[in-house]
Scaffold this motif. Sequence first.
Motif, PDB file in Angstrom:
ATOM      1  N   VAL A  27       0.781  -1.116   0.143  1.00 50.19           N
ATOM      2  CA  VAL A  27      -0.058  -0.016   0.020  1.00 50.19           C
ATOM      3  C   VAL A  27       1.003   1.258   0.001  1.00 50.19           C
ATOM      4  CG1 VAL A  27      -1.523   1.382   1.552  1.00 50.19           C
ATOM      5  CG2 VAL A  27      -1.944  -1.025   1.171  1.00 50.19           C
ATOM      6  N   ILE A  28       0.475   2.043  -0.899  1.00 51.86           N
ATOM      7  CA  ILE A  28       1.327   3.443  -0.921  1.00 51.86           C
ATOM      8  C   ILE A  28       0.201   4.504  -0.270  1.00 51.86           C
ATOM      9  CG2 ILE A  28       2.404   5.200  -2.051  1.00 51.86           C
ATOM     10  CD1 ILE A  28       2.515   3.174  -4.639  1.00 51.86           C
ATOM     11  N   LYS A  29       0.854   4.958   0.939  1.00 55.06           N
ATOM     12  CA  LYS A  29      -0.121   5.880   1.786  1.00 55.06           C
ATOM     13  C   LYS A  29       0.602   6.783   2.702  1.00 55.06           C
ATOM     14  CE  LYS A  29      -4.255   5.805   4.835  1.00 55.06           C
ATOM     15  NZ  LYS A  29      -4.749   5.167   5.637  1.00 55.06           N
ATOM     16  N   ASN A  30       0.193   8.113   2.771  1.00 57.63           N
ATOM     17  CA  ASN A  30       1.158   8.993   3.452  1.00 57.63           C
ATOM     18  C   ASN A  30       2.780   9.033   2.974  1.00 57.63           C
ATOM     19  OD1 ASN A  30      -1.312   9.489   4.980  1.00 57.63           O
ATOM     20  ND2 ASN A  30      -0.631   7.993   6.434  1.00 57.63           N
ATOM     21  N   PHE A  31       2.929   9.209   1.528  1.00 56.85           N
ATOM     22  CA  PHE A  31       3.988   8.970   1.185  1.00 56.85           C
ATOM     23  C   PHE A  31       5.049   8.125   1.652  1.00 56.85           C
ATOM     24  CE2 PHE A  31       1.950  13.081   0.249  1.00 56.85           C
ATOM     25  CZ  PHE A  31       2.701  13.670  -0.957  1.00 56.85           C
ATOM     26  N   MET A  32       4.327   6.804   1.780  1.00 59.17           N
ATOM     27  CA  MET A  32       5.444   5.780   2.334  1.00 59.17           C
ATOM     28  C   MET A  32       4.883   4.398   1.498  1.00 59.17           C
ATOM     29  SD  MET A  32       6.021   6.093   6.363  1.00 59.17           S
ATOM     30  CE  MET A  32       4.287   5.366   6.741  1.00 59.17           C
ATOM     31  N   PHE A  33       5.693   3.530   1.347  1.00 61.63           N
ATOM     32  CA  PHE A  33       5.282   2.250   0.969  1.00 61.63           C
ATOM     33  C   PHE A  33       5.241   1.496   2.167  1.00 61.63           C
ATOM     34  CE2 PHE A  33       8.024   3.641  -2.512  1.00 61.63           C
ATOM     35  CZ  PHE A  33       7.134   3.395  -3.857  1.00 61.63           C
TER      36      PHE A  33
ATOM     37  N   LYS B 219      -0.709  -0.335  -4.479  1.00 58.25           N
ATOM     38  CA  LYS B 219      -1.842   0.207  -4.828  1.00 58.25           C
ATOM     39  C   LYS B 219      -1.734   1.637  -3.861  1.00 58.25           C
ATOM     40  CE  LYS B 219      -6.917   0.441  -4.156  1.00 58.25           C
ATOM     41  NZ  LYS B 219      -8.394  -0.303  -3.754  1.00 58.25           N
ATOM     42  N   ASN B 220      -1.947   2.739  -4.858  1.00 56.78           N
ATOM     43  CA  ASN B 220      -1.552   4.196  -4.170  1.00 56.78           C
ATOM     44  C   ASN B 220      -3.117   4.665  -3.564  1.00 56.78           C
ATOM     45  OD1 ASN B 220      -0.897   6.849  -3.579  1.00 56.78           O
ATOM     46  ND2 ASN B 220      -1.244   7.510  -5.741  1.00 56.78           N
ATOM     47  N   LEU B 221      -3.000   4.701  -2.122  1.00 55.39           N
ATOM     48  CA  LEU B 221      -3.988   5.397  -1.844  1.00 55.39           C
ATOM     49  C   LEU B 221      -4.126   6.827  -1.440  1.00 55.39           C
ATOM     50  CD1 LEU B 221      -4.644   2.833   1.038  1.00 55.39           C
ATOM     51  CD2 LEU B 221      -5.512   3.088  -1.189  1.00 55.39           C
ATOM     52  N   ASP B 222      -3.003   7.507  -1.582  1.00 50.25           N
ATOM     53  CA  ASP B 222      -2.654   8.860  -1.606  1.00 50.25           C
ATOM     54  C   ASP B 222      -3.387   9.790  -2.718  1.00 50.25           C
ATOM     55  OD1 ASP B 222      -1.399   9.258   0.696  1.00 50.25           O
ATOM     56  OD2 ASP B 222       0.691   9.163  -0.339  1.00 50.25           O
ATOM     57  N   GLY B 223      -3.799  11.054  -2.570  1.00 45.37           N
ATOM     58  CA  GLY B 223      -4.212  11.984  -3.359  1.00 45.37           C
ATOM     59  C   GLY B 223      -3.339  12.188  -4.422  1.00 45.37           C
ATOM     60  N   GLU B 224      -2.098  12.183  -3.970  1.00 49.29           N
ATOM     61  CA  GLU B 224      -0.676  12.654  -4.977  1.00 49.29           C
ATOM     62  C   GLU B 224      -0.367  11.537  -5.721  1.00 49.29           C
ATOM     63  OE1 GLU B 224       1.273  15.414  -4.978  1.00 49.29           O
ATOM     64  OE2 GLU B 224      -0.200  16.395  -4.121  1.00 49.29           O
ATOM     65  N   PRO B 225       0.040  11.630  -7.084  1.00 44.03           N
ATOM     66  CA  PRO B 225       0.558  10.360  -7.680  1.00 44.03           C
ATOM     67  C   PRO B 225       1.797   9.942  -7.281  1.00 44.03           C
ATOM     68  CG  PRO B 225       0.595  12.833  -8.912  1.00 44.03           C
ATOM     69  CD  PRO B 225      -0.134  13.059  -7.769  1.00 44.03           C
TER      70      PRO B 225
ATOM     71  N   MET C 235      10.775   8.156  -0.687  1.00 47.90           N
ATOM     72  CA  MET C 235       9.880   6.825  -0.580  1.00 47.90           C
ATOM     73  C   MET C 235      10.681   5.570  -1.127  1.00 47.90           C
ATOM     74  SD  MET C 235       6.303   8.632  -1.968  1.00 47.90           S
ATOM     75  CE  MET C 235       5.658   6.898  -1.890  1.00 47.90           C
ATOM     76  N   LYS C 236      11.171   4.818  -0.243  1.00 48.82           N
ATOM     77  CA  LYS C 236      11.537   3.497  -0.582  1.00 48.82           C
ATOM     78  C   LYS C 236      11.242   2.475   0.240  1.00 48.82           C
ATOM     79  CE  LYS C 236      16.072   5.964  -1.177  1.00 48.82           C
ATOM     80  NZ  LYS C 236      17.348   6.358  -0.283  1.00 48.82           N
ATOM     81  N   GLU C 237      11.493   1.222  -0.671  1.00 51.96           N
ATOM     82  CA  GLU C 237      11.452   0.067   0.155  1.00 51.96           C
ATOM     83  C   GLU C 237      12.184  -0.965  -0.419  1.00 51.96           C
ATOM     84  OE1 GLU C 237       7.319  -1.633  -2.721  1.00 51.96           O
ATOM     85  OE2 GLU C 237       7.519  -2.123  -0.542  1.00 51.96           O
ATOM     86  N   THR C 238      12.186  -2.179   0.205  1.00 52.25           N
ATOM     87  CA  THR C 238      13.119  -3.178  -0.167  1.00 52.25           C
ATOM     88  C   THR C 238      12.298  -4.733  -0.268  1.00 52.25           C
ATOM     89  OG1 THR C 238      14.946  -2.416   0.715  1.00 52.25           O
ATOM     90  CG2 THR C 238      15.171  -4.774   0.331  1.00 52.25           C
TER      91      THR C 238
END
Length: 114
Positions: free
Chosen positions: A38-44, A60-66, A107-110
């Motif tokens: 989930v992508i939310k609050n500028f975080m993965f 899935k992007n839940l933010d209003g920002e792309p 914004m990063k994830e592994t």
Amino acid sequence: MPIRTLRRVSCVLFLGARLFAAAAGSSVACAQTPGAVVIKNFMFTPMAMTVKAGSTVTWKNLDGEPHTVVNDAGLFRSAALDQNETYQFKFDKPGVYKVFCGIHPTMKETITVE
Ligand SMILES: [Cu+2]
């Protein structure tokens, strides 16, 4: 006890279990669906996950920002995801894959594929 009453009781029990699961916290829910980010609050979320080779991961992007989903080794790069849009990638080979957002590189994830 009439059948109808039994049905109602089991339905209430089922709903209660669902509510309990929701109250137990999102981290538990995420752990149960290893192929979902989930992508939310500028975080993965989760920021680190492990999947089996051959797994398809869905973002899935839940933010209003792309946001975008980009692998730093160039293996994949999504288009900009608007709110509620998803992107999928199938990880065939074991390895450690770094992912970031091309618009917000902090914004990063592994993703570890084993
Ligand atoms: Cu972003």
